[in-house]
Design a protein around this motif. Structure first.
Motif, PDB file in Angstrom:
ATOM      1  N   LYS B  68      -8.818 -43.265  22.764  1.00 24.87           N
ATOM      2  CA  LYS B  68      -8.854 -44.738  22.589  1.00 24.87           C
ATOM      3  C   LYS B  68      -9.785 -45.349  23.620  1.00 24.87           C
ATOM      4  O   LYS B  68     -10.610 -46.230  23.323  1.00 24.87           O
ATOM      5  N   PHE B  75     -17.410 -49.400  22.022  1.00 25.99           N
ATOM      6  CA  PHE B  75     -17.400 -50.797  21.558  1.00 25.99           C
ATOM      7  C   PHE B  75     -18.068 -51.691  22.589  1.00 25.99           C
ATOM      8  O   PHE B  75     -18.975 -52.496  22.269  1.00 25.99           O
ATOM      9  N   LEU B  78     -21.760 -51.374  22.784  1.00 25.40           N
ATOM     10  CA  LEU B  78     -22.452 -52.057  21.681  1.00 25.40           C
ATOM     11  C   LEU B  78     -22.480 -53.563  21.910  1.00 25.40           C
ATOM     12  O   LEU B  78     -23.516 -54.209  21.838  1.00 25.40           O
ATOM     13  N   THR B  82     -25.622 -56.807  23.312  1.00 24.83           N
ATOM     14  CA  THR B  82     -25.911 -57.737  22.202  1.00 24.83           C
ATOM     15  C   THR B  82     -25.525 -59.162  22.586  1.00 24.83           C
ATOM     16  O   THR B  82     -26.263 -60.109  22.326  1.00 24.83           O
ATOM     17  N   TYR B  85     -28.128 -60.516  24.766  1.00 25.32           N
ATOM     18  CA  TYR B  85     -29.333 -60.852  23.992  1.00 25.32           C
ATOM     19  C   TYR B  85     -29.123 -62.178  23.267  1.00 25.32           C
ATOM     20  O   TYR B  85     -29.946 -63.091  23.340  1.00 25.32           O
ATOM     21  N   ASN B  89     -31.213 -65.524  23.752  1.00 24.41           N
ATOM     22  CA  ASN B  89     -31.882 -66.109  22.583  1.00 24.41           C
ATOM     23  C   ASN B  89     -31.473 -67.563  22.396  1.00 24.41           C
ATOM     24  O   ASN B  89     -32.303 -68.462  22.226  1.00 24.41           O
ATOM     25  N   LEU B  93     -33.831 -70.867  22.619  1.00 26.71           N
ATOM     26  CA  LEU B  93     -33.984 -71.813  21.500  1.00 26.71           C
ATOM     27  C   LEU B  93     -33.579 -73.218  21.919  1.00 26.71           C
ATOM     28  O   LEU B  93     -34.137 -74.215  21.461  1.00 26.71           O
TER      29      LEU B  93
END
Lengths: 119, 111, 326, 496
Positions: B68, B75, B78, B82, B85, B89, B93
């Protein structure tokens, strides 16, 4: 050292007071709802502090372990319900705030009050 | 004997991981601009997570908990970068200007 | 030993709460509330309340933040009004604090095993769950069977919130999302989060279902599972844009889910009456009462999960489909 | 497997389970029809329960057939029978008569959600009344509160939104105070069942958490019941709500919170806490007197008819809590009786306001000039209900005022003062009712309003029925009086 046992209840009292202060003193409607959720979280803390038994574990009775000390399951059930009640009240409150923003153009309490004074 | 080494190793990993996290925290506080702070916080956090989770997996030994924990590691690996990022981003913007060493006359970043 | 962890976490909790109150920027306040919920969940876990920690993390940190953020996007980002009658409120409120502090000294210490709370009703639950219902997780047993009527009320609170938000936000003048161009800003920039999102959404839903059906053996159950599955769909909606999410799960289906879950829970109770037991008495569902209880618990947990998921998603879509006027 | 034994559970389950179904009924008239049918069914169950209670059946019902302190039980006694009757009755009257009033205020596409929230409010209130478990009361209190926030904000009036936001904040604080109180008691006694709690509280009753718990529960429920200083949310919420919703809420919502307060104090705290009877009296009596005087005075100078009646509601809640604070059998009988009679009078008044609002665009008094000529039947019903509010002999209001004054008088010297207050406030009530009658009958209708027709037939019929009920229960008042004296006996019977 024993006084620390009461620390949970003092933090409960302090969080309750912070939540209540925010709800009463702050003018912004969303800040009031944030204060309300802190106020309710404090109550959850009080209930869960009750259920801890020294050396106990979460009340999951596996087949093997017989002489296991368990914490009290009942406050957890009550708080499971109370958390979802808190979220539901916050969701309805936010829907009302969005509607107030659209009809009054502001979510500051004093601006809404003035808008009402001039019918 | 083996578990002594394992324990030592896991404690080492845990210490190293938490060291990284502390460095990340200091970085987030002291660095000047938004992007640099985010850079410091995100990199060290990802590294810290890997080390801490590896340390705990060693503690857990060969058991369901270890699997586990490994899944959690994947997880976090990943989602961590992200999220960073996406944050960068969104900041770009919404007009947070990165401090470039070249002068402003150049064609701005957004094509 | 746990007291030191508790003291550290609680102090952090108080600091976050004070920070929430003082920040002018509402966006920061909502982010701090999410941290506050996570700290609260960690605290619950230290106090052996695994189920509640999972719920607080899934619902408190996850869904509440999303709802607050979508409401913020429709209203204002900054707080402009000043605090009214500051010292008067501090005075009134600190009186309540003193009253509460006065009440703490007769309370049992943290973790004191012979506190009255552990004497009367709790040990009966701990002894009788293995005999009467025979599932490991006593909290789920108490939640769904011994106090199943409370949870029925709870499902209807969530249902009431769902129809309440739909009713309030369906009023006239909000611009509906349909006529708004679907191309969200900077689609090209969302490539990486979209790829990772597409990779993760199935696993989040899988984990949600695991929590749903694992409720009897470990921490889990309908509320947490519904919230986790709802979070998966919200992630999908954030990345793919609201139209794709509504294509996957249309609004009517969400309301249908909320209704179906609540009716499923209620109908189990009515079936129990039809089979001769009292309302919500699952032991009549099967010849062997213990298996009857287990069947009842699984079915109503499914009802709870469906309702919570449907309700939270329709609330989310009600907020996002209402474009802000400013 | 006779249905009678399941009656107390069915009382809650019928409206609760029909609420989700109604959301799916898209055709416009269907949602209203289903809601009215469910409400009438709940009304018949309430009548059956009242009949059952009057011949001794206490309808104890174990949810999931788990024994009392471990599982949740329901129970219906004389006190809850009265509350059930007025709650389901008010909902049925408002729904049967209110169709066109609701159609004019809520768009057709939103009506299924509106009626579903209505039934959830009914189920929540009924759930509180039959519950005997402290936490279960909190859960159903939340259902009824959420549903009432949604209903109040349903009308076209934009001022309803800030009013309902203030109601949401104060209501949630009240419910959370109640939760803290229940938590403190649970911490010291280990049980949540009210009867069980009363037994186990004896040996810890002198410790501070119990005293603080009593304070928190009383303040929380006082906030929900709009007892005097904490009533600030009520006038605006009732004024800007849709008319049919105000009829339902004014008749029973605050009284259910008062029911929980009285039940908690008389069953859990009175017998165990030393001197709590005095504390309860000294806390509630001055507030009740203030409520009666200040709220009636505020009603005198109120230009808006609905807010005028809302202030009068706060004053009438003062009467009810005054009766309860006497802590005597006669006082409690008067208090429970006034719960019944006031919901009759206030329900009829707000129904006639709904009729007036159908004819005239606004509920301000100036706009209603000449209503007596253009809407004779409505004003007749309004006058009868107004007389019942004042307590003119021959109406229901008189009966409860009579019992109240007789209960107050045997309190000795203090009683005379209280009786004087009651008489003065009845005169004030007469003045503000007369203010409306004077506008309606003795002023010429504005030129525009001659085209005003009578209210729709079904609304008029229901208003007339409510007005006649005021007279009926003024003349033949044995049923409510016997029920309320049984209730008083039951509540006090616990204290030796």
């Amino acid at each position: 050292m024993e006084l620390l046992g009461y620390y949970n209840y003092w933090v409960f009292a302090i969080l309750l007071v912070i939540g209540l202060y925010t709800v009463i003193a702050k003018g912004n409607l969303i800040k009031k709802l944030l204060g309300l959720s802190i106020f309710q979280s404090a109550v959850f803390l009080m209930y869960i502090t009750m259920n801890k038994v020294e050396g106990g574990t979460a009340p999951i009775i596996l087949k093997g372990a017989t002489d296991q000390i368990f914490s009290n399951p009942l406050p957890q059930v009550l708080i499971l319900t109370a958390i979802v009640v808190g979220v539901s009240t916050t969701a309805v409150g936010l829907a009302i705030v969005v509607r107030i923003k659209e009809t009054y153009g502001s979510i500051e309490e004093h601006q809404i009050f003035e808008a009402d004074q001039t019918p | 004997m083996i578990d002594l080494i394992l324990d030592g190793l896991s404690w080492g990993l845990l210490m190293l991981g938490s060291g990284f996290v502390v460095v990340g925290g200091i970085g987030a506080l002291r660095l000047p601009s938004f992007y640099t702070r985010m850079h410091a916080a995100s990199l060290t956090d990802t590294m810290g997570t890997i080390l801490i989770l590896a340390g705990i997996i060693l503690q857990a030994g060969l058991s369901l908990a270890a699997i586990k924990l490994f899944a959690i590691l994947i997880f976090l690996l990943l989602t961590g970068p992200t999220a960073t990022y996406a944050l960068a981003n969104a900041a770009l913007l919404s007009g947070v200007k990165p401090e470039l060493d070249c002068d402003e006359s150049e064609e701005p970043l957004k094509k | 030993m746990i007291i030191f962890f508790a003291v550290f976490l609680l102090t952090l909790l108080v600091i976050t709460a004070i920070a929430i109150v003082r920040t002018e920027n509402l966006f920061v306040a909502v982010m701090l509330t999410s941290i506050f919920s996570l700290l609260m969940a960690a605290n619950f876990f230290i106090l052996d309340a695994a189920d509640v920690a999972l719920t607080e993390a899934a619902i408190g940190a996850g869904v509440t933040t999303v709802i607050f953020l979508s409401a913020l996007s429709l209203t204002a980002e900054r707080e402009r009004s000043q605090t009214t009658a500051k010292w008067l409120t501090i005075g009134v409120v600190s009186v309540t604090a003193l009253v509460l502090m006065y009440a703490t000294f007769d309370k049992p210490l943290l973790g004191d095993p012979n506190a009255p709370v552990h004497q009367h009703v709790a040990p009966w639950y701990l002894e009788n769950t293995p005999i009467l219902i025979d599932i490991p997780n006593v909290v789920t047993a108490v939640l769904s069977s011994f106090r199943g009527y409370d949870t029925l009320g709870e499902v209807f609170v969530v249902f009431a919130a769902c129809i309440g938000v739909l009713f309030l936000l369906s009023a006239g003048n909000g611009i509906k999302a349909e006529d708004e161009t679907p191309k969200s800003q900077g689609l090209r920039h969302h490539l990486i989060p979209k790829v990772v999102g597409r990779l993760l959404v199935p696993f989040i839903v899988l984990f949600g279902l695991y929590v749903q059906f694992h409720g009897e053996y470990g921490p889990g159950g309908g509320f947490q599972a519904g919230a986790i599955i709802a979070t998966a769909f919200i992630l999908h909606a954030l990345l793919e844009g609201e139209r794709a999410a509504l294509a996957a799960m249309p609004r009517a289906a969400l309301l249908g889910m909320a209704v179906a879950g609540a009716m499923l829970y209620g109908m189990v109770g009515v079936v129990c009456i039809a089979l001769g037991g009292n309302f919500l008495d699952y032991s009549v569902l099967h010849s062997n009462p213990v298996i009857g209880q287990q069947i009842g618990i699984i079915v109503i947990e499914a009802g709870v999960g469906i309702t919570v998921c449907g309700a939270l998603l329709s609330i989310f879509h009600a907020f996002t489909s209402r474009r802000g006027l400013n | 497997m006779s249905l009678v034994q399941h009656l107390s559970a069915l009382q809650v389950v019928v409206p609760l389970l029909s609420a989700p179904l109604i959301v799916l009924l898209r055709p416009p008239g269907l949602a209203w029809a289903a809601a009215t049918a469910t409400s009438l069914m709940a009304f018949t169950i309430a009548i059956a329960l009242a009949i059952g209670v009057s011949n001794g059946n206490n309808f104890a019902y174990e949810m999931g057939s788990w024994p009392a302190p471990y599982g949740i039980t329901l129970g219906v006694d004389a006190f809850s029978a009265i509350l059930l009757l007025i709650t389901t009755g008010a909902s049925s009257f408002a729904l049967v008569g209110g169709k066109r009033s609701i159609d004019s205020q809520v768009e057709a596409s939103r009506q299924p959600l509106f009626y579903s929230a209505w039934l959830l409010l009914l189920a929540g209130l009924v759930g509180i009344v039959v519950a005997t478990d402290a936490f279960n009361i909190f859960v159903f209190m939340e259902i009824s509160s959420l549903a009432s926030y949604v209903l109040i904000a349903g009308g076209p009036d934009r001022r309803a939104l800030p009013a309902v936001f203030k109601y949401l904040i104060m209501g949630t604080i009240g419910a959370t105070f109640y939760l803290i109180g229940v938590g403190l008691i649970y911490m010291m006694t280990g049980t949540l069942n009210l009867a069980d709690m009363a037994v186990r509280i004896q040996d810890v009753s002198d410790q501070s958490p119990i005293l603080v718990a009593a304070g928190f529960i009383t303040i929380g429920l006082a906030l929900k019941a709009a007892v005097f200083p904490l009533h600030l949310w009520l006038p605006n919420a009732y004024t800007h709500a849709p008319h049919a919703v105000t009829v339902f809420l004014a008749a029973c919502a605050t009284k259910v919170a008062l029911y929980v307060l009285i039940r908690f104090d008389f069953i859990v705290f009175q017998p165990n806490l030393a001197g709590h009877a005095l504390q309860f009296a000294y806390f509630l009596m001055p507030l009740a007197l203030l409520a009666i005087i200040v709220a009636s005075a505020a009603a005198l100078f109120e230009p808006n008819l609905k807010r005028l009646l809302a202030y009068s509601s706060v004053a009438q809640i003062g009467y009810i809590s005054l009766g309860a604070s006497l802590v005597s059998k006669a006082g409690l009988t008067a208090s429970v009786l006034h719960i019944f009679n006031h919901s009759l009078a206030k329900g009829a008044l707000f129904l006639s306001v709904a009729c007036l609002a159908m004819g005239f665009s606004s509920t301000r008094l100036e706009a209603l000039a000449g209503a007596g000529r253009t809407m004779p039947w409505t004003m007749a019903a309004f006058t009868i209900a107004g007389l019942s509010l004042i307590g003119v002999p021959g109406t229901a209001g008189f009966i409860s005022k009579w019992y109240l004054i007789s209960a107050v008088l045997n309190e000795g010297a203090l009683g005379v003062g209280l009786a004087a207050v009651i008489v003065v406030s009845s005169l004030m009530a007469a003045v503000y009712i007369w203010k409306v009658i004077e506008v309606a009958y003795f002023q010429l209708p504005h030129d525009g309003s001659t085209a005003v027709r009578e209210a729709p037939i079904e609304l008029l019929a229901v208003t007339g029925l409510a007005a006649l009920a005021n007279i009926y229960y003024g003349l033949f008042s044995d049923v409510p009086v016997s029920l309320s004296s049984d209730a008083a006996q039951l509540l006090l019977g616990v204290t030796p």
